[in-house]
Design an enzyme around this catalytic site. Structure first.
Site, PDB file in Angstrom:
ATOM      1  N   LYS A  14       0.827  -1.212   0.000  1.00 28.14           N
ATOM      2  CA  LYS A  14       0.000   0.000   0.000  1.00 28.14           C
ATOM      3  C   LYS A  14       0.862   1.264   0.000  1.00 28.14           C
ATOM      4  O   LYS A  14       0.597   2.198  -0.746  1.00 28.14           O
ATOM      5  CB  LYS A  14      -0.943   0.021   1.223  1.00 28.14           C
ATOM      6  CG  LYS A  14      -1.873  -1.179   1.306  1.00 28.14           C
ATOM      7  CD  LYS A  14      -2.859  -1.056   2.461  1.00 28.14           C
ATOM      8  CE  LYS A  14      -2.221  -1.078   3.844  1.00 28.14           C
ATOM      9  NZ  LYS A  14      -1.743  -2.402   4.282  1.00 28.14           N
ATOM     10  N   ARG A  92      -9.557   0.866   9.221  1.00 25.72           N
ATOM     11  CA  ARG A  92      -9.153  -0.509   9.488  1.00 25.72           C
ATOM     12  C   ARG A  92     -10.199  -1.268  10.285  1.00 25.72           C
ATOM     13  O   ARG A  92     -10.001  -2.432  10.600  1.00 25.72           O
ATOM     14  CB  ARG A  92      -7.866  -0.472  10.312  1.00 25.72           C
ATOM     15  CG  ARG A  92      -6.641  -1.056   9.612  1.00 25.72           C
ATOM     16  CD  ARG A  92      -5.507  -0.964  10.617  1.00 25.72           C
ATOM     17  NE  ARG A  92      -4.329  -1.652  10.212  1.00 25.72           N
ATOM     18  CZ  ARG A  92      -3.322  -1.091   9.541  1.00 25.72           C
ATOM     19  NH1 ARG A  92      -3.391   0.152   9.144  1.00 25.72           N
ATOM     20  NH2 ARG A  92      -2.259  -1.805   9.269  1.00 25.72           N
ATOM     21  N   ARG A 131      11.528  -6.721   4.211  1.00 31.52           N
ATOM     22  CA  ARG A 131      11.502  -5.313   4.630  1.00 31.52           C
ATOM     23  C   ARG A 131      12.146  -5.144   6.011  1.00 31.52           C
ATOM     24  O   ARG A 131      12.805  -4.142   6.279  1.00 31.52           O
ATOM     25  CB  ARG A 131      10.045  -4.817   4.659  1.00 31.52           C
ATOM     26  CG  ARG A 131       9.888  -3.372   5.089  1.00 31.52           C
ATOM     27  CD  ARG A 131       8.467  -2.876   4.916  1.00 31.52           C
ATOM     28  NE  ARG A 131       7.568  -3.353   5.948  1.00 31.52           N
ATOM     29  CZ  ARG A 131       6.244  -3.162   5.947  1.00 31.52           C
ATOM     30  NH1 ARG A 131       5.675  -2.530   4.957  1.00 31.52           N
ATOM     31  NH2 ARG A 131       5.502  -3.608   6.929  1.00 31.52           N
ATOM     32  N   ARG A 137      11.293  -0.868  11.835  1.00 31.61           N
ATOM     33  CA  ARG A 137       9.971  -1.048  12.443  1.00 31.61           C
ATOM     34  C   ARG A 137       9.979  -2.193  13.438  1.00 31.61           C
ATOM     35  O   ARG A 137      10.283  -3.329  13.098  1.00 31.61           O
ATOM     36  CB  ARG A 137       8.935  -1.313  11.344  1.00 31.61           C
ATOM     37  CG  ARG A 137       8.469  -0.040  10.679  1.00 31.61           C
ATOM     38  CD  ARG A 137       7.450  -0.323   9.619  1.00 31.61           C
ATOM     39  NE  ARG A 137       6.277  -1.018  10.134  1.00 31.61           N
ATOM     40  CZ  ARG A 137       5.136  -1.114   9.467  1.00 31.61           C
ATOM     41  NH1 ARG A 137       5.025  -0.559   8.278  1.00 31.61           N
ATOM     42  NH2 ARG A 137       4.110  -1.748   9.978  1.00 31.61           N
ATOM     43  N   ARG A 148      -0.483  -9.508  13.387  1.00 30.58           N
ATOM     44  CA  ARG A 148      -1.045  -8.442  12.544  1.00 30.58           C
ATOM     45  C   ARG A 148      -1.969  -9.025  11.484  1.00 30.58           C
ATOM     46  O   ARG A 148      -3.024  -8.470  11.201  1.00 30.58           O
ATOM     47  CB  ARG A 148       0.079  -7.636  11.884  1.00 30.58           C
ATOM     48  CG  ARG A 148       0.705  -6.633  12.853  1.00 30.58           C
ATOM     49  CD  ARG A 148       2.084  -6.211  12.429  1.00 30.58           C
ATOM     50  NE  ARG A 148       2.131  -5.557  11.152  1.00 30.58           N
ATOM     51  CZ  ARG A 148       3.266  -5.389  10.448  1.00 30.58           C
ATOM     52  NH1 ARG A 148       4.410  -5.854  10.917  1.00 30.58           N
ATOM     53  NH2 ARG A 148       3.239  -4.758   9.311  1.00 30.58           N
TER      54      ARG A 148
HETATM   55  P1  ADP Z   1       0.939  -2.374   7.863  1.00 28.49           P
HETATM   56  O1  ADP Z   1      -0.059  -2.073   6.786  1.00 28.49           O
HETATM   57  O2  ADP Z   1       2.237  -2.898   7.311  1.00 28.49           O
HETATM   58  O3  ADP Z   1       0.419  -3.232   8.976  1.00 28.49           O
HETATM   59  P2  ADP Z   1       0.774   0.361   9.027  1.00 28.49           P
HETATM   60  O4  ADP Z   1       1.942   1.260   8.960  1.00 28.49           O
HETATM   61  O5  ADP Z   1      -0.424   0.731   8.224  1.00 28.49           O
HETATM   62  O6  ADP Z   1       1.371  -1.047   8.580  1.00 28.49           O
HETATM   63  O7  ADP Z   1       0.288   0.144  10.543  1.00 28.49           O
HETATM   64  C1  ADP Z   1       1.172  -0.257  11.555  1.00 28.49           C
HETATM   65  C2  ADP Z   1       0.404  -0.490  12.850  1.00 28.49           C
HETATM   66  O8  ADP Z   1      -0.188   0.746  13.299  1.00 28.49           O
HETATM   67  C3  ADP Z   1      -0.762  -1.466  12.770  1.00 28.49           C
HETATM   68  O9  ADP Z   1      -0.372  -2.813  12.937  1.00 28.49           O
HETATM   69  C4  ADP Z   1      -1.664  -0.964  13.916  1.00 28.49           C
HETATM   70  O10 ADP Z   1      -1.197  -1.426  15.159  1.00 28.49           O
HETATM   71  C5  ADP Z   1      -1.473   0.541  13.882  1.00 28.49           C
HETATM   72  N1  ADP Z   1      -2.502   1.216  13.048  1.00 28.49           N
HETATM   73  C6  ADP Z   1      -2.279   1.888  11.889  1.00 28.49           C
HETATM   74  N2  ADP Z   1      -3.427   2.363  11.380  1.00 28.49           N
HETATM   75  C7  ADP Z   1      -4.419   1.972  12.221  1.00 28.49           C
HETATM   76  C8  ADP Z   1      -5.838   2.113  12.248  1.00 28.49           C
HETATM   77  N3  ADP Z   1      -6.473   2.768  11.268  1.00 28.49           N
HETATM   78  N4  ADP Z   1      -6.528   1.586  13.280  1.00 28.49           N
HETATM   79  C9  ADP Z   1      -5.912   0.926  14.266  1.00 28.49           C
HETATM   80  N5  ADP Z   1      -4.587   0.721  14.305  1.00 28.49           N
HETATM   81  C10 ADP Z   1      -3.832   1.246  13.305  1.00 28.49           C
END
Ligand code: ADP
Length: 193
Positions: A14, A92, A131, A137, A148
């Site tokens: 994404k 999400r 990655r 991270r 996740r």
């Molecule tokens: P990825 O898509 O690789 O999981 P992100 O950078 O989008 O990574 O998100 C990393 C973490 O941040 C998620 O695993 C979650 O814990 C938190 N997070 C991000 N966006 C949201 C959201 N919209 N609602 C709840 N938690 C979120």
């Protein structure tokens, strides 16, 4: 306005595709993951609260990310330089999707479409582990990745149904070169506005 949600499991690509779409369509970009990592790096109270959950592979509370997104929408409202917003990593949960609809409605706009990247689970894990070698991270390790993915299946995947019901859901194959995938995304986005 062209308001797009880019959707898919962790590791689907994404972030990579977002950079290309933002440029092509002159969009403002909001990644709730990036916003939370900025808070974590600055060691704010919100960042510390988020870190405890993120490191466990769990989602942060809905209201935390809704507040972050609300601030961006308000800021963008007064900007004439962008032609819409690209949402990455948000919504999400179904509750977040409902909140997003309400926030956009207030500004007289709406989501144009959700574009979803379809990638098999085995490939996702491989990509995140690659990655992990270069990203710092703390959630890119095998144990947290599994959690996740579980959170994704349980809480996030149902968000697709929300947009299917609105006739706004479009899925593309997320396997191939970066350019092949962005071409696929562009052809569905061009159809949805
Ligand atoms: P990825 O898509 O690789 O999981 P992100 O950078 O989008 O990574 O998100 C990393 C973490 O941040 C998620 O695993 C979650 O814990 C938190 N997070 C991000 N966006 C949201 C959201 N919209 N609602 C709840 N938690 C979120």
């Amino acid at each position: 306005m062209l308001n797009i949600v880019i959707f898919g499991p962790p590791g689907a690509g994404k972030g990579t595709q977002s950079q290309l779409l933002v440029e092509k369509y002159k969009l403002a970009y909001i990644s709730t993951g990036d916003a939370l990592r900025a808070e974590m790096a600055a060691k704010t109270a919100l960042g510390l609260e988020a870190k405890a959950l993120i490191d466990q592979g769990q989602l942060v509370p809905d209201q935390m990310v809704i507040d972050i997104v609300q601030n961006v929408i308000i800021a963008r409202q007064s900007s004439k330089e962008v032609e819409g917003i690209l949402f990455d990593g948000f919504p999400r949960t179904v509750l977040q999707a409902q909140a997003l609809d309400r926030m956009l409605e207030h500004t007289g706009s709406a989501i144009s479409c959700m574009v979803s990247l379809d990638v098999p689970e085995k490939e996702l894990i491989e990509r995140i582990l690659i990655r992990a070698k270069t990203s710092d991270r703390s959630d890119d390790n095998e144990e947290t990745i599994t959690k996740r993915l579980n959170e994704y299946l349980l809480k996030t995947k149902p968000v697709a149904e929300y947009y299917i019901a609105q006739g706004k859901f479009r899925e593309v194959n997320g396997l191939g070169s970066i350019e092949e995938i962005s071409d696929r995304l562009i052809s569905v986005i061009d159809e949805c506005h």
